[in-house]
Design an enzyme around this catalytic site. Structure first.
Site, PDB file in Angstrom:
ATOM      1  N   HIS A 187      -9.065  14.075  14.748  1.00  0.00           N
ATOM      2  CA  HIS A 187      -9.941  14.132  13.674  1.00  0.00           C
ATOM      3  C   HIS A 187     -11.059  15.038  13.771  1.00  0.00           C
ATOM      4  O   HIS A 187     -12.064  14.792  13.325  1.00  0.00           O
ATOM      5  CB  HIS A 187     -10.818  12.695  14.023  1.00  0.00           C
ATOM      6  CG  HIS A 187      -9.898  11.522  13.624  1.00  0.00           C
ATOM      7  ND1 HIS A 187     -10.016  10.843  12.375  1.00  0.00           N
ATOM      8  CD2 HIS A 187      -8.898  10.871  14.494  1.00  0.00           C
ATOM      9  CE1 HIS A 187      -9.198   9.628  12.749  1.00  0.00           C
ATOM     10  NE2 HIS A 187      -8.672   9.798  13.890  1.00  0.00           N
TER      11      HIS A 187
ATOM     12  N   LYS B 281     -24.466  10.011   5.821  1.00  0.00           N
ATOM     13  CA  LYS B 281     -23.624  10.343   6.605  1.00  0.00           C
ATOM     14  C   LYS B 281     -24.464  10.455   8.096  1.00  0.00           C
ATOM     15  O   LYS B 281     -25.688  10.758   7.980  1.00  0.00           O
ATOM     16  CB  LYS B 281     -22.882  11.380   6.354  1.00  0.00           C
ATOM     17  CG  LYS B 281     -23.513  12.659   5.880  1.00  0.00           C
ATOM     18  CD  LYS B 281     -22.773  13.810   5.494  1.00  0.00           C
ATOM     19  CE  LYS B 281     -21.936  13.890   4.133  1.00  0.00           C
ATOM     20  NZ  LYS B 281     -20.675  13.505   3.959  1.00  0.00           N
ATOM     21  N   ARG B 282     -23.618  10.559   9.134  1.00  0.00           N
ATOM     22  CA  ARG B 282     -24.320  11.071  10.552  1.00  0.00           C
ATOM     23  C   ARG B 282     -24.954  12.459  10.332  1.00  0.00           C
ATOM     24  O   ARG B 282     -24.546  13.347   9.547  1.00  0.00           O
ATOM     25  CB  ARG B 282     -23.105  11.161  11.515  1.00  0.00           C
ATOM     26  CG  ARG B 282     -22.584   9.881  12.041  1.00  0.00           C
ATOM     27  CD  ARG B 282     -23.780   8.952  12.692  1.00  0.00           C
ATOM     28  NE  ARG B 282     -24.103   9.599  13.970  1.00  0.00           N
ATOM     29  CZ  ARG B 282     -23.715   9.140  15.052  1.00  0.00           C
ATOM     30  NH1 ARG B 282     -23.235   7.922  15.250  1.00  0.00           N
ATOM     31  NH2 ARG B 282     -24.322   9.541  16.286  1.00  0.00           N
TER      32      ARG B 282
ATOM     33  N   LYS C 180     -22.836  19.282   8.534  1.00  0.00           N
ATOM     34  CA  LYS C 180     -22.851  18.531   7.364  1.00  0.00           C
ATOM     35  C   LYS C 180     -23.968  19.081   6.761  1.00  0.00           C
ATOM     36  O   LYS C 180     -23.940  18.781   5.329  1.00  0.00           O
ATOM     37  CB  LYS C 180     -23.019  16.981   7.826  1.00  0.00           C
ATOM     38  CG  LYS C 180     -21.785  16.451   8.480  1.00  0.00           C
ATOM     39  CD  LYS C 180     -22.264  14.943   8.878  1.00  0.00           C
ATOM     40  CE  LYS C 180     -20.930  14.330   9.837  1.00  0.00           C
ATOM     41  NZ  LYS C 180     -19.712  14.157   8.988  1.00  0.00           N
TER      42      LYS C 180
ATOM     43  N   THR D  99     -14.961  10.448   4.576  1.00  0.00           N
ATOM     44  CA  THR D  99     -14.254   9.669   3.820  1.00  0.00           C
ATOM     45  C   THR D  99     -15.360   8.651   3.001  1.00  0.00           C
ATOM     46  O   THR D  99     -15.129   8.030   1.863  1.00  0.00           O
ATOM     47  CB  THR D  99     -13.942   8.134   4.738  1.00  0.00           C
ATOM     48  OG1 THR D  99     -14.891   8.168   5.722  1.00  0.00           O
ATOM     49  CG2 THR D  99     -12.594   8.464   5.397  1.00  0.00           C
TER      50      THR D  99
ATOM     51  N   LYS E 248     -15.521   7.216  -0.903  1.00  0.00           N
ATOM     52  CA  LYS E 248     -16.462   5.888  -1.609  1.00  0.00           C
ATOM     53  C   LYS E 248     -17.260   6.182  -2.650  1.00  0.00           C
ATOM     54  O   LYS E 248     -17.405   5.136  -3.411  1.00  0.00           O
ATOM     55  CB  LYS E 248     -16.939   5.205  -0.239  1.00  0.00           C
ATOM     56  CG  LYS E 248     -16.029   4.873   1.012  1.00  0.00           C
ATOM     57  CD  LYS E 248     -16.923   4.603   2.276  1.00  0.00           C
ATOM     58  CE  LYS E 248     -15.846   4.540   3.139  1.00  0.00           C
ATOM     59  NZ  LYS E 248     -16.416   4.819   4.605  1.00  0.00           N
TER      60      LYS E 248
HETATM   61  C1  26Q Z   1     -15.680  11.467  22.752  1.00  0.00           C
HETATM   62  C2  26Q Z   1     -15.985  11.546  23.959  1.00  0.00           C
HETATM   63  C3  26Q Z   1     -17.179  11.194  24.904  1.00  0.00           C
HETATM   64  C4  26Q Z   1     -18.142  10.534  23.725  1.00  0.00           C
HETATM   65  C5  26Q Z   1     -17.913  10.663  22.498  1.00  0.00           C
HETATM   66  C6  26Q Z   1     -16.786  11.108  21.912  1.00  0.00           C
HETATM   67  C7  26Q Z   1     -16.759  10.764  20.458  1.00  0.00           C
HETATM   68  C8  26Q Z   1     -16.968   9.607  19.602  1.00  0.00           C
HETATM   69  C9  26Q Z   1     -16.717   9.531  18.456  1.00  0.00           C
HETATM   70  C10 26Q Z   1     -16.237  11.976  19.737  1.00  0.00           C
HETATM   71  C11 26Q Z   1     -16.073  11.712  18.395  1.00  0.00           C
HETATM   72  C12 26Q Z   1     -16.215  10.515  17.536  1.00  0.00           C
HETATM   73  C13 26Q Z   1     -16.073  10.635  16.225  1.00  0.00           C
HETATM   74  C14 26Q Z   1     -15.778  11.595  15.359  1.00  0.00           C
HETATM   75  C15 26Q Z   1     -15.479  11.072  14.029  1.00  0.00           C
HETATM   76  O1  26Q Z   1     -16.053  10.177  13.172  1.00  0.00           O
HETATM   77  N1  26Q Z   1     -14.934  12.097  13.248  1.00  0.00           N
HETATM   78  C16 26Q Z   1     -14.524  11.948  11.888  1.00  0.00           C
HETATM   79  O2  26Q Z   1     -13.374  11.143  11.615  1.00  0.00           O
HETATM   80  C17 26Q Z   1     -13.491  11.112  10.223  1.00  0.00           C
HETATM   81  C18 26Q Z   1     -12.245   9.923  10.118  1.00  0.00           C
HETATM   82  O3  26Q Z   1     -10.952  10.888   9.926  1.00  0.00           O
HETATM   83  C19 26Q Z   1     -13.358  11.983   9.420  1.00  0.00           C
HETATM   84  O4  26Q Z   1     -13.457  11.720   7.884  1.00  0.00           O
HETATM   85  C20 26Q Z   1     -14.728  13.038   9.367  1.00  0.00           C
HETATM   86  O5  26Q Z   1     -14.447  14.271   8.753  1.00  0.00           O
HETATM   87  C21 26Q Z   1     -14.488  13.131  11.100  1.00  0.00           C
HETATM   88  O6  26Q Z   1     -15.824  14.052  11.437  1.00  0.00           O
END
Ligand code: 26Q
Length: 828
Positions: A371, A563-564, A569, A670, A674
């Site tokens: 991702h 969004k975050r 972004k 995503t 929406k």
């Molecule tokens: C990893 C290790 C330690 C702590 C946290 C994490 C961690 C947690 C959540 C790393 C990444 C995430 C989340 C990532 C994320 O939400 N990515 C998004 O995924 C979506 C679904 O595929 C995409 O549409 C977005 O573009 C992408 O940013």
């Protein structure tokens, strides 16, 4: 419904579920009495919500049990979805829809003097994820059930999910998310199911049967995992799947341990340490190095899930030969990638399977979704830390790596560079385990989440794996569930679509929205479309006023970025342009419709610049909103606490959707889907799934601006200097100067200096390079909005052409290309 009644009678549970509206009303009252211990005069709205939720839960039980029974009897091939995060959103509304009980429930609660919408608003959502990745897992669970695919989603039952965002003096304040405080009617705990999960200690080699060398892991401590299940109903039929989330418990009750050990306080402490593992979700959406507890969380849920999968497998099967026939395990990013090593440990150490055979089973079992593209966001763990927590897994990973690198040496003789980049172990002063490499080596399929993302994966971060195994790679563009993000969240537009298309078939077959195309120029239909959108805006305005004391004028253009908060972004690009727009309005240079610029999103608690971006939006809002010269034309608001529940109000209210990430950084997005599905027009860059959305809706119905991925790269290589762009972009210069001079910080020149510094000195995300094009494009969008017929036509065409972005399409592709799994219909 007839079938349901028959079965209920056959099971002798007819007494529990009384038929019809009257029956539901009486069941709610019974629950109020028996579960909530309340009589109507003192019952709160939440009591009524709980009472209704339990009545609805009773009514879905038979689907759930029949599904489990059917899949068990048929020994159906099952998808195992492993994800550290699920952002499920509120459950009651969707369950009512999927059970076909919406109208009945509305009437039943009305009979009790309650309004269904009020009760729906009472539900606390399980915020067990950060953002896109967690919500994608939830959409996929919805589509798996709707497509009748047997599936189990495994994850972590965090006691505290993503923090609630409060705003104090324009700053984000994190508030603990006590989502379980009033209970969770949707889960069923299974305390009888328990698995041990080991940590630490050391390994021993010994001679097993027939003199085989075997390994014993002597752990330092053991934690127990126990599940709670939440039903996931399909739409329009009787299939249901489960979401199974693990909670950590102490291995022994502390009083017993104290009795043995004689140290009561140490025993209590051990219990607390064990339970810590599932206490809280890490609130950052980028890998953050070195968090021991995070690694423990990952291993904990992976180990419980695989043990559970094997237990279920052995209920019907004797030999492991069939494991990869009966299951496929999807890794949602690298967070569960330890599963590759844990599967090997379970097979080799616990089930005495020879290494080669175990490896063959393991590789056939797993598939991996990536991702992200940022190399620095890829998850790695210091070998040292890893070995202290999971000594046996480190050995297994070394063994996997050695055999893998032997294979690479045969394929690319003498290519040391390739060997180094493919290795699961990163060499250097601190050796690290690369989770993405482990996932790639242990999987038979690897995918990205949008066409551009997959292409860039193959060209950059995973290029050496692509050279080695091109056939493992494929693209699976993300999608979103139309049940939640159109049917449930946008009743006015859904009703209009049902009327126009003559039914609800589109809900399960979203390509049918194309039937709206022929109505795009129909003025009577356009008027209805506009009226539906106006209702969406009014509903958001009521919501914002009621919960956040924020006033929104539905007669203005709603221009939305939710969004975050991240520099890539580029919420600051939006904010800086708002400053310049404000100045132009003041000078009488900007026309266009009155606008409301809406921001929303959480910042990771440790991401200082993102928090400053939130403060910036608030300070701009303070100045702009109190200026009587511009008031009529421009308002800026930050909607606090962006979560699934709020999102469902926001998407239907948007006119313009801001998707403005630097090209090459957003894997997919995503939210973009929406918005467009609900008829918002997009202003966006050629990034992630924006590209495919634009192709689908037509370039003439999309506001495109900005550098492309390749241009971003070459500009950077040539030596990008943001100050050059500032010199040539007076509007940008003006905005930055005002910021610098303290115009948005009551004269304080220090407050935003760090943000200004990043933009002027590095500008990693090329805000300056894209500013001019963004401003022009946004003006074009605003001007188009003044032509209501034209705008409405474009809006209708957006919705009509978004069918491809249903998560049903995504899941159908996973089923066909990766999972090789077929629907199993459930009869009641
Ligand atoms: C990893 C290790 C330690 C702590 C946290 C994490 C961690 C947690 C959540 C790393 C990444 C995430 C989340 C990532 C994320 O939400 N990515 C998004 O995924 C979506 C679904 O595929 C995409 O549409 C977005 O573009 C992408 O940013």
């Amino acid at each position: 419904m007839a079938g349901m009644k028959k079965m209920d009678k056959a099971r002798g549970i007819g007494g529990r579920i009384k038929p019809g509206v009257e029956g539901l009303r009486r069941d709610i009252l019974d629950n109020l009495f028996c579960n909530q211990a309340k009589f109507p005069a003192v019952a709160t709205k939440n009591d009524y919500y709980q009472a209704l939720a339990y009545a609805v839960r009773d009514r879905l039980m038979h689907r759930w049990i029949r599904s489990a029974q059917t899949f068990f009897e048929r020994e159906s091939r099952t998808v195992i979805y492993l994800s550290a995060e699920y952002l499920m959103g509120p459950q009651l509304g969707n369950n009512l829809i999927n059970l076909g009980l919406w109208k009945e429930a509305k009437e039943a609660v009305r009979g009790l003097g309650q309004d269904l919408d009020d009760l729906l608003a009472e539900e606390e959502e399980p915020g067990l994820g950060n953002g896109g990745l967690g919500r994608l897992a939830a959409c996929y669970m919805d589509s798996l059930a709707t497509l009748k695919i047997p599936a189990i989603g495994y994850g972590i039952r965090y006691e505290y999910g993503i923090f609630d965002q409060a705003i104090r003096d324009g700053w984000q304040v994190e508030v603990a998310d006590k989502w379980l405080r009033l209970g969770n009617p949707w889960e069923v705990a299974h305390p009888q199911i328990q698995y041990p999960v080991h940590f630490g200690g050391y390994t021993e080699y010994f001679n097993g049967e027939e003199n085989h060398l075997r390994v014993r892991w002597i752990p330092a401590r053991t934690v127990m995992g126990t599940p709670s299940d939440t039903p996931v109903l399909g739409y329009g039929h009787h299939n249901a799947n489960i979401l199974r989330l693990w909670r950590a418990e102490a291995a022994e009750s502390f009083d017993f341990a104290a009795f043995n050990v004689g140290d009561y306080y140490k025993a209590v402490e051990d219990k607390m340490v064990s339970e810590n593992i599932t206490k809280v979700l890490y609130p950052n959406d980028e890998a953050e190095a070195g968090r021991r507890l995070r690694l423990e969380q990952q291993f904990f849920f992976v180990s419980c899930s695989l043990q559970d999968m094997l237990r279920i497998f052995f209920q019907r099967n004797g030999s492991l030969d069939k494991l990869a026939e009966k299951y496929v395990v999807q890794l949602n990013d690298t967070h569960p990638a330890l599963a590759v090593a844990e599967m090997m440990r379970l097979l080799v150490d616990e089930h005495q399977t020879p290494w080669e055979r175990a490896w063959d089973i393991t590789c056939r079992l797993f598939a991996y979704t990536n991702h992200t593209l940022l190399p620095e966001a890829l998850e790695t763990w210091a070998v040292d830390l890893f070995g202290r927590i999971l000594p046996r897994h480190l050995e297994i990973i070394y063994e996997i790596n050695q055999r893998f690198l032997d294979h690479v040496r045969l394929t690319f003789p003498g290519d040391e560079g390739r060997l180094a980049s493919l290795s699961i172990i990163e060499e250097g002063p601190v050796k690290r385990v690369r989770m993405a490499n482990l996932a790639c080596v242990g999987s038979s399929a690897i995918n990205g989440v949008a066409e551009l993302h997959t292409e860039l994966l193959q060209k950059t971060v995973l290029s050496d794996f692509y050279a080695l195994w091109p056939d493992k790679f494929s693209n699976k563009t993300n999608g979103v569930t139309p049940r939640r993000f159109l049917l449930r969240s946008n009743p006015p537009l859904s009703a209009l679509i049902v009327e126009a298309l003559g039914g609800t078939a589109w809900v399960k077959d979203l390509e049918r929205l194309r039937g709206l195309e022929r109505l795009a120029d129909d003025s009577a239909f356009q008027e209805k479309w506009k009226a539906a959108q106006k209702k969406g805006k009014e509903a958001l305005a009521r919501h914002a006023a009621k919960y956040y004391d924020i006033r929104l004028d539905p007669d203005t253009l709603f221009d939305v970025q939710v969004k975050r908060i991240h520099e890539y972004k580029r919420q600051h690009l939006n904010a800086l342009h708002v400053i310049s727009l404000y100045q132009k309005i003041k000078r009488g240079e900007a026309g266009g419709p009155p606008r409301t610029v809406i921001f929303g999103g959480k910042a990771a608690p440790g991401y200082w610049i993102a928090k400053l971006m939130i403060k910036l939006v608030h300070n701009i809002a303070e100045v702009v909103n109190s200026d009587s010269e511009t008031n009529e034309m421009l308002k800026v608001v930050f909607l606090p606490d962006f979560n699934v529940k709020n999102a469902q109000k926001i998407y239907p209210a948007a006119d313009l959707s801001q998707q403005i990430s630097t090209a090459g950084y957003e894997a997919s997005g995503t939210g973009n889907m929406k918005f467009a599905l609900n008829g918002a027009l997009t202003i966006g860059t050629l990034d992630g799934a924006n590209i495919e959305i634009r192709d689908a809706v037509g370039p003439e119905n999309f506001f495109l601006f900005g550098l492309e991925t390749e241009e971003v790269r070459t500009l950077r290589e040539r030596g990008y200097n943001p100050r050059d762009f500032c010199q040539n972009t007076p509007d940008l210069m003006e905005a930055l100067t005002m910021l610098d001079e303290g115009a948005f910080s009551r004269g304080d020149r220090h407050l935003f200096a760090p943000l200004l510094g990043r933009i002027l000195d590095h500008d990693e995300y090329m805000v300056c390079a894209d500013f001019a094009a963004y401003g022009e494009c946004r003006e074009k969008a605003a001007a188009t909005y003044l032509d209501s017929r034209q705008w409405t036509r474009m809006s209708i065409l957006n919705t009509a052409r978004m069918g491809r972005f249903s998560s049903d399409r995504s899941i159908a592709e996973y089923c066909r290309d990766i999972w090789h799994v077929d629907p199993v219909p459930v009869e009641l």
